[in-house]
Design a protein around this motif. Structure first.
Motif, PDB file in Angstrom:
ATOM      1  N   ASN A 386       1.160  -1.135   0.110  1.00 15.95           N
ATOM      2  CA  ASN A 386      -0.086   0.110   0.124  1.00 15.95           C
ATOM      3  C   ASN A 386       0.796   1.269  -0.124  1.00 15.95           C
ATOM      4  O   ASN A 386       1.852   1.237   0.228  1.00 15.95           O
ATOM      5  CB  ASN A 386      -1.036  -0.188   1.270  1.00 15.95           C
ATOM      6  N   THR A 387       0.196   2.235  -0.516  1.00 25.97           N
ATOM      7  CA  THR A 387       1.213   3.558  -0.469  1.00 25.97           C
ATOM      8  C   THR A 387       1.342   3.861   1.107  1.00 25.97           C
ATOM      9  O   THR A 387       2.326   4.448   1.538  1.00 25.97           O
ATOM     10  CB  THR A 387       0.359   4.879  -0.895  1.00 25.97           C
ATOM     11  N   ASP A 388       0.431   3.805   1.933  1.00 26.38           N
ATOM     12  CA  ASP A 388       0.832   3.881   3.373  1.00 26.38           C
ATOM     13  C   ASP A 388       1.239   2.717   4.030  1.00 26.38           C
ATOM     14  O   ASP A 388       1.105   1.471   3.643  1.00 26.38           O
ATOM     15  CB  ASP A 388      -0.668   4.227   4.209  1.00 26.38           C
ATOM     16  N   LEU A 389       1.712   2.756   5.255  1.00 28.52           N
ATOM     17  CA  LEU A 389       2.292   1.476   6.136  1.00 28.52           C
ATOM     18  C   LEU A 389       1.267   0.924   6.509  1.00 28.52           C
ATOM     19  O   LEU A 389       0.617   1.452   7.657  1.00 28.52           O
ATOM     20  CB  LEU A 389       3.539   2.150   6.784  1.00 28.52           C
ATOM     21  N   MET A 390       1.052  -0.362   6.364  1.00 31.38           N
ATOM     22  CA  MET A 390      -0.130  -1.176   7.026  1.00 31.38           C
ATOM     23  C   MET A 390       0.284  -2.603   7.003  1.00 31.38           C
ATOM     24  O   MET A 390       1.010  -3.363   6.334  1.00 31.38           O
ATOM     25  CB  MET A 390      -1.347  -0.919   5.820  1.00 31.38           C
ATOM     26  N   ILE A 414       5.444   0.425  16.227  1.00 30.28           N
ATOM     27  CA  ILE A 414       6.043   1.666  15.933  1.00 30.28           C
ATOM     28  C   ILE A 414       7.233   1.822  16.714  1.00 30.28           C
ATOM     29  O   ILE A 414       8.368   2.291  16.176  1.00 30.28           O
ATOM     30  CB  ILE A 414       4.955   2.950  16.356  1.00 30.28           C
ATOM     31  N   HIS A 415       7.463   1.479  18.063  1.00 30.32           N
ATOM     32  CA  HIS A 415       8.424   1.331  18.788  1.00 30.32           C
ATOM     33  C   HIS A 415       9.486   0.471  18.380  1.00 30.32           C
ATOM     34  O   HIS A 415      10.843   0.691  17.972  1.00 30.32           O
ATOM     35  CB  HIS A 415       8.235   1.128  20.196  1.00 30.32           C
ATOM     36  N   LYS A 416       9.088  -0.523  17.739  1.00 30.40           N
ATOM     37  CA  LYS A 416       9.933  -2.013  17.579  1.00 30.40           C
ATOM     38  C   LYS A 416      10.470  -1.622  15.974  1.00 30.40           C
ATOM     39  O   LYS A 416      11.874  -1.891  15.639  1.00 30.40           O
ATOM     40  CB  LYS A 416       9.491  -3.043  17.530  1.00 30.40           C
ATOM     41  N   ILE A 422       5.858   8.298  11.625  1.00 29.10           N
ATOM     42  CA  ILE A 422       5.145   7.701  10.470  1.00 29.10           C
ATOM     43  C   ILE A 422       3.759   6.997  11.097  1.00 29.10           C
ATOM     44  O   ILE A 422       3.899   6.278  12.098  1.00 29.10           O
ATOM     45  CB  ILE A 422       5.905   6.673   9.943  1.00 29.10           C
ATOM     46  N   PRO A 423       2.569   7.345  10.399  1.00 33.08           N
ATOM     47  CA  PRO A 423       1.475   6.737  10.909  1.00 33.08           C
ATOM     48  C   PRO A 423       1.217   5.177  10.376  1.00 33.08           C
ATOM     49  O   PRO A 423       1.796   4.912   9.302  1.00 33.08           O
ATOM     50  CB  PRO A 423       0.414   7.734  10.258  1.00 33.08           C
ATOM     51  N   LEU A 424       1.140   4.261  11.356  1.00 26.33           N
ATOM     52  CA  LEU A 424       0.824   2.890  10.979  1.00 26.33           C
ATOM     53  C   LEU A 424      -0.738   2.574  11.194  1.00 26.33           C
ATOM     54  O   LEU A 424      -1.279   2.825  12.037  1.00 26.33           O
ATOM     55  CB  LEU A 424       1.854   2.075  11.888  1.00 26.33           C
ATOM     56  N   LYS A 425      -1.171   1.809  10.212  1.00 26.37           N
ATOM     57  CA  LYS A 425      -2.307   1.162  10.283  1.00 26.37           C
ATOM     58  C   LYS A 425      -2.257  -0.253  10.390  1.00 26.37           C
ATOM     59  O   LYS A 425      -1.571  -0.990   9.699  1.00 26.37           O
ATOM     60  CB  LYS A 425      -2.843   1.584   8.912  1.00 26.37           C
ATOM     61  N   ILE A 426      -3.186  -0.643  11.325  1.00 23.14           N
ATOM     62  CA  ILE A 426      -3.282  -2.284  11.495  1.00 23.14           C
ATOM     63  C   ILE A 426      -4.481  -2.725  11.400  1.00 23.14           C
ATOM     64  O   ILE A 426      -5.491  -2.056  11.601  1.00 23.14           O
ATOM     65  CB  ILE A 426      -2.739  -2.400  12.922  1.00 23.14           C
ATOM     66  N   ILE A 427      -4.638  -3.640  10.540  1.00 21.71           N
ATOM     67  CA  ILE A 427      -6.038  -4.098  10.097  1.00 21.71           C
ATOM     68  C   ILE A 427      -6.033  -5.793  10.665  1.00 21.71           C
ATOM     69  O   ILE A 427      -4.912  -6.341  10.720  1.00 21.71           O
ATOM     70  CB  ILE A 427      -6.437  -4.152   8.669  1.00 21.71           C
TER      71      ILE A 427
END
Length: 436
Positions: A386-390, A414-416, A422-427
């Protein structure tokens, strides 16, 4: 240096519209208003694997105005650096004295000149544009940029005159938008980053109207910097130009990879800054908070600023905060290294095994909740293209995971992964491990 074409002419003859048509992108602001383009906008005219760099220059008009003097200076540099010039005039206006003056200047510089007579669609039945032959230019094209008349002929002529450069297909240009309120130092910062006085800088708010794109390289990585119009308060957006500028700035944020959020240290953190930051966060784009003009602060004032910046730390996803002086070139390398780190992190591909090990570590430290006497099991993690980090996490009863536990996992990753700013999305999915 690659060869380029400069589009030159007085104001409101259609230069920006032609520029957009040639590069096939609405990069330059186009409205029926004099003096909208002030800085030089750039883009590529492409034909197959070949391309020619195009410069959209400021309209040449009143040279007694300070901003116009600076605009004319930038235009003059573009003309001198160009291999050929598209000299634009307006068929509906006929030849005016400024056209003769511009033509005289171009002849002195000994440039290949292509005369573009625009707006032929506005001529009445009995009118012709034959008077423009009086300028004595052999290469002349009659067009309507608005109606796409004659555009393809101009493209063919450009590639005939100019030796086009073949662009490597593996070139990646990482887009960075410079966002902030008026007079926060956006244009000065870009000039410092590219080590050139490319953009006009002024103490007057609202100098930058259009969103300007500039190519530059840092540590062998290609970037495109977008200098956006300062985002004013709604009560101040009382002109058509300002409203169009805001639309362009928001469009730039949505199409960018990283945002540099510029704050004026002299002004401190204002309500307007908070509004702009919320706009960036809402766009889900990575960003760096850049406090500019720190050279104007005393030690005590810097302490107060740092305390106020804690506000942003509480509402952002581990965003990096860099204190700089664009004018004095202080801490610029630190800012560039932050940009590079975020960009590299965005383009990094993580192995499923690595992400799964982080997931196991996270669930061992803090187990998922129990639902109907059975604990939720999270088994596997993988990166989504994806263009975003997911990151997609596979497991059982994942639809019952609470927002608080989702937030815990997000912060853990995010920490690891050291995802600064950087925003991270989790699905979550109940599908089985696709690699089993």
């Amino acid at each position: 240096m690659e060869e380029m074409i400069a589009i030159v002419g007085r104001t409101n003859v259609g230069k920006s519209l032609l520029f957009n048509k040639l590069i096939q992108n609405k990069k330059s602001l186009v409205i029926d208003f004099h003096g909208v383009t002030r800085d030089i906008n750039t883009g590529y005219l492409n034909k197959g694997s070949n391309s020619v760099l195009i410069h959209d220059t400021a309209g040449i008009q009143d040279k007694n105005n300070k901003l116009q003097i600076e605009s004319f200076s930038k235009t003059s540099i573009s003309i001198k650096d160009s291999a050929a010039v598209l000299f634009m005039v307006s068929a509906s206006d006929g030849i005016v004295s400024e056209d003769y003056d511009i033509c005289k200047t171009l002849r002195k510089l000994n440039k290949k000149i292509i005369l573009i007579v625009n707006k032929i669609d506005l001529l009445k039945k009995n009118e012709t544009a034959s008077d423009f032959y009086k300028l004595g230019i052999d290469n002349i094209y009659f067009i309507s940029a608005k109606n796409n008349i004659g555009i393809e002929d101009i493209k063919k002529k450009i590639f005939y005159l100019i030796k086009a450069k073949s662009k490597p297909s593996n070139d990646i240009y990482r887009r960075i938008s410079v966002i902030g309120k008026p007079n926060s130092g956006k244009s000065t910062l870009i000039n410092t980053l590219i080590n050139s006085d490319r953009l006009i800088t002024s103490d007057n708010a609202g100098t930058t109207i259009d969103s300007i794109e500039i190519l530059f390289k840092y540590k062998k990585k290609n970037f495109i910097l977008l200098d956006t119009a300062g985002l004013m308060r709604k009560s101040k957006t009382n002109t058509i130009v300002q409203k169009y500028s805001i639309v362009n700035t928001i469009k730039s944020i949505n199409e960018t990879e990283i945002c540099l959020f510029i704050i004026s240290s002299i002004d401190g953190i204002t309500k307007q800054d908070k509004t702009i930051l919320n706009l960036i966060i809402k766009s889900n784009k990575p960003f760096i908070i850049v406090a500019n003009k720190i050279d104007a602060l005393s030690k005590e004032q810097k302490k107060i600023l740092n305390k106020k910046l804690d506000y942003f730390k509480n509402i952002t996803f581990n965003a990096s905060i860099v204190l700089i002086s664009a004018k004095k070139k202080k801490n610029i390398k630190n800012l560039l290294d932050n940009i590079l780190h975020i960009s590299d992190s965005l383009h990094k591909q993580y192995k499923p095994s690595y992400l799964t090990n982080i997931l196991i570590e996270a669930t061992n430290e803090h187990q998922p909740p129990v639902v109907n006497n059975r604990r939720i099991k999270l088994k596997f993690a993988q990166q989504v293209k994806n263009t975003d980090l997911m990151i997609k996490i596979h497991g059982t009863k994942t639809d019952a995971i609470s927002k608080s536990y989702e937030k815990y996992l997000k912060n853990f990753f995010i920490h690891k992964l050291n995802l600064v700013g950087i925003p991270l999305k989790i699905i979550f999915t109940k599908q089985k491990n696709p690699f089993e």
